[in-house]
Write a protein that holds these residues in place. Structure first.
Motif, short mmCIF file in Angstrom:
data_model
loop_
_atom_site.label_atom_id
_atom_site.label_comp_id
_atom_site.label_asym_id
_atom_site.label_seq_id
_atom_site.Cartn_x
_atom_site.Cartn_y
_atom_site.Cartn_z
N THR A 161 38.00 0.54 -33.29
CA THR A 161 37.03 1.36 -32.56
C THR A 161 37.50 2.79 -32.37
O THR A 161 36.78 3.59 -31.75
CB THR A 161 36.71 0.74 -31.18
OG1 THR A 161 37.92 0.44 -30.49
CG2 THR A 161 35.87 -0.50 -31.32
N THR A 184 39.97 -4.98 -31.59
CA THR A 184 39.79 -4.00 -30.53
C THR A 184 40.29 -4.62 -29.23
O THR A 184 40.87 -5.70 -29.25
CB THR A 184 38.32 -3.55 -30.44
OG1 THR A 184 38.22 -2.48 -29.49
CG2 THR A 184 37.41 -4.69 -30.07
N LYS A 189 33.63 -3.88 -26.91
CA LYS A 189 33.90 -3.16 -28.15
C LYS A 189 33.77 -4.05 -29.39
O LYS A 189 33.45 -3.55 -30.46
CB LYS A 189 35.29 -2.53 -28.08
CG LYS A 189 35.36 -1.35 -27.11
CD LYS A 189 36.73 -0.70 -27.12
CE LYS A 189 36.79 0.51 -26.22
NZ LYS A 189 38.12 1.16 -26.23
N ASP A 204 38.93 -9.54 -29.93
CA ASP A 204 39.70 -8.89 -28.88
C ASP A 204 41.13 -9.40 -28.97
O ASP A 204 41.36 -10.61 -28.83
CB ASP A 204 39.07 -9.21 -27.52
CG ASP A 204 39.81 -8.59 -26.34
OD1 ASP A 204 40.91 -8.05 -26.53
OD2 ASP A 204 39.27 -8.66 -25.23
N ARG A 331 42.31 4.46 -23.49
CA ARG A 331 41.41 3.72 -24.41
C ARG A 331 40.07 3.38 -23.77
O ARG A 331 39.52 2.30 -23.94
CB ARG A 331 42.11 2.45 -24.91
CG ARG A 331 43.44 2.76 -25.60
CD ARG A 331 44.14 1.52 -26.11
NE ARG A 331 45.47 1.88 -26.60
CZ ARG A 331 46.34 1.01 -27.08
NH1 ARG A 331 46.02 -0.28 -27.13
NH2 ARG A 331 47.52 1.40 -27.51
N SER A 334 35.08 4.91 -27.37
CA SER A 334 34.94 4.35 -28.71
C SER A 334 34.62 5.48 -29.68
O SER A 334 33.92 6.43 -29.33
CB SER A 334 33.82 3.30 -28.77
OG SER A 334 34.15 2.17 -28.00
#
Length: 342
Positions: A161, A184, A189, A204, A331, A334
């Motif tokens: 992302t 991600t 995301k 994830d 973070r 995106s």
């Protein structure tokens, strides 16, 4: 064309102090400042900075002992970064008032310098000036030039992302990949990768051992790995790689910030040998011709509806750059992060 009035000073953001290499970056590490702004000298231009992109590489530039072959920021001095803007004064035949240019004198409202330090961009190629700040040249070079993605490949993009990964996965599909998988850091995301960018699958990395998740999504192995992360994700990709897999090593986000050892993953050497893996790192320094080629290709794909530019727009001018950069390192965003400066 009406000539806009120049302010007496240009606001900018300076590095206040180097952060601890193993600690977080906070707002205390930045300081606002102003520099006098006047008419350009012979052969110079004044550029109003319109858009700037922020990338995690700036964190390395805040470390005086960085091992990257890039200049570091100096305390008390304005920072710099990739920017597009409009020429508002010119005393050079190379550029005219109104030209759109790309340069690296960001973190400030106006840039002044020799005309040859600024690169003219064709506004008609892309939907907006901020599109020239995509990480496409890096994504293309890594996926096509380094990993040599082919029709029918199963591709894994780690850190998918971020600005590079989000385009690298789409490029793989456009080049005929049979399956594109992205990693991600959140459920939200993963949906973004599949639903908006057209990845076939996403996971994830917090949900369990990465090798197990990859093996489930790519039971026949990975042909191409575009690695932005390093650490466990790199180690897992080696484990799941198919014979002859090609790795493009773009970044090491797992070890870039703080004391995490993710930048020093273990290589299962016998796996790499017996599988005949190709591991190639690549730098992100591109020639003007490569950038122009990407912009033309990117524009054509956008007009055809074959690609999207995943990006987060932050408004607020120069003043919001520090908080936006801190959020980037945490973070929260995106795609490519672009800040509207004017």
């Amino acid at each position: 064309m009406t000539t806009e009035q120049l302010p007496a000073t240009s606001r900018e953001i300076r590095l206040a102090a180097y952060p601890d290499p193993e600690g977080p970056v906070t707002l205390e590490h930045f300081a606002p400042g102003e520099s006098p702004l006047g008419e350009p000298g012979e052969g110079q231009v004044v550029v109003r900075n319109d858009w700037m992109t922020l990338g995690s590489v700036a964190r390395d530039q805040m470390n005086p002992d960085t091992r990257l072959p890039i200049p570091v920021f100096q305390p008390g001095v304005a920072m710099w970064g990739r920017t597009v803007g409009t020429v508002v004064r010119s005393r050079s035949p190379l550029l005219a008032v109104g030209d759109l240019v790309e340069h690296f004198n960001g973190w400030r409202e106006y840039a002044v310098g020799a005309a040859h330090e600024f690169f003219r961009r064709d506004r008609s190629l892309l939907p907006g000036p901020e599109y020239f700040l995509s990480q496409g040249p890096t994504a293309w070079h890594g996926m096509v030039g380094t990993a040599e993605v082919r029709e029918g490949d199963v591709v894994f993009v780690s850190g998918a992302t971020n600005g590079v990964g989000a385009l690298a996965g789409q490029i793989a599909r456009l080049k005929g990949a049979a399956r594109v998988i992205g990693s991600t850091g959140s459920k939200e995301k993963t949906g973004f990768l599949v639903d908006e960018l057209g990845f076939d699958a996403a996971f994830d990395y917090h949900d369990g051992p990465v090798a197990e998740q990859l093996a489930e999504l790519a039971p026949d192995g990975l042909d191409v790995v575009f690695d932005n992360v390093g650490g466990e994700q790199f180690e897992a990709a080696v484990q799941v790689a198919a014979p002859g897999a090609r790795f493009a090593l773009c970044g090491a986000l797992a070890g870039q910030h703080g004391a995490d050892a993710g930048g020093h993953p273990r290589l299962a050497l016998m796996s790499a040998i017996t599988k005949s893996l190709t591991l190639r790192g690549f730098a992100t320094l591109h020639t003007p011709d490569q950038i122009e080629e990407w912009n033309a290709r990117f524009g054509a794909w956008l007009r055809e509806g074959r690609i999207v530019f995943p990006h987060t727009v932050v408004e607020g001018g120069v003043a919001v750059l520090p908080e936006t950069f801190v959020a980037l390192l945490e973070r929260r965003y995106s795609g490519t992060v672009v800040v509207k400066l004017s």
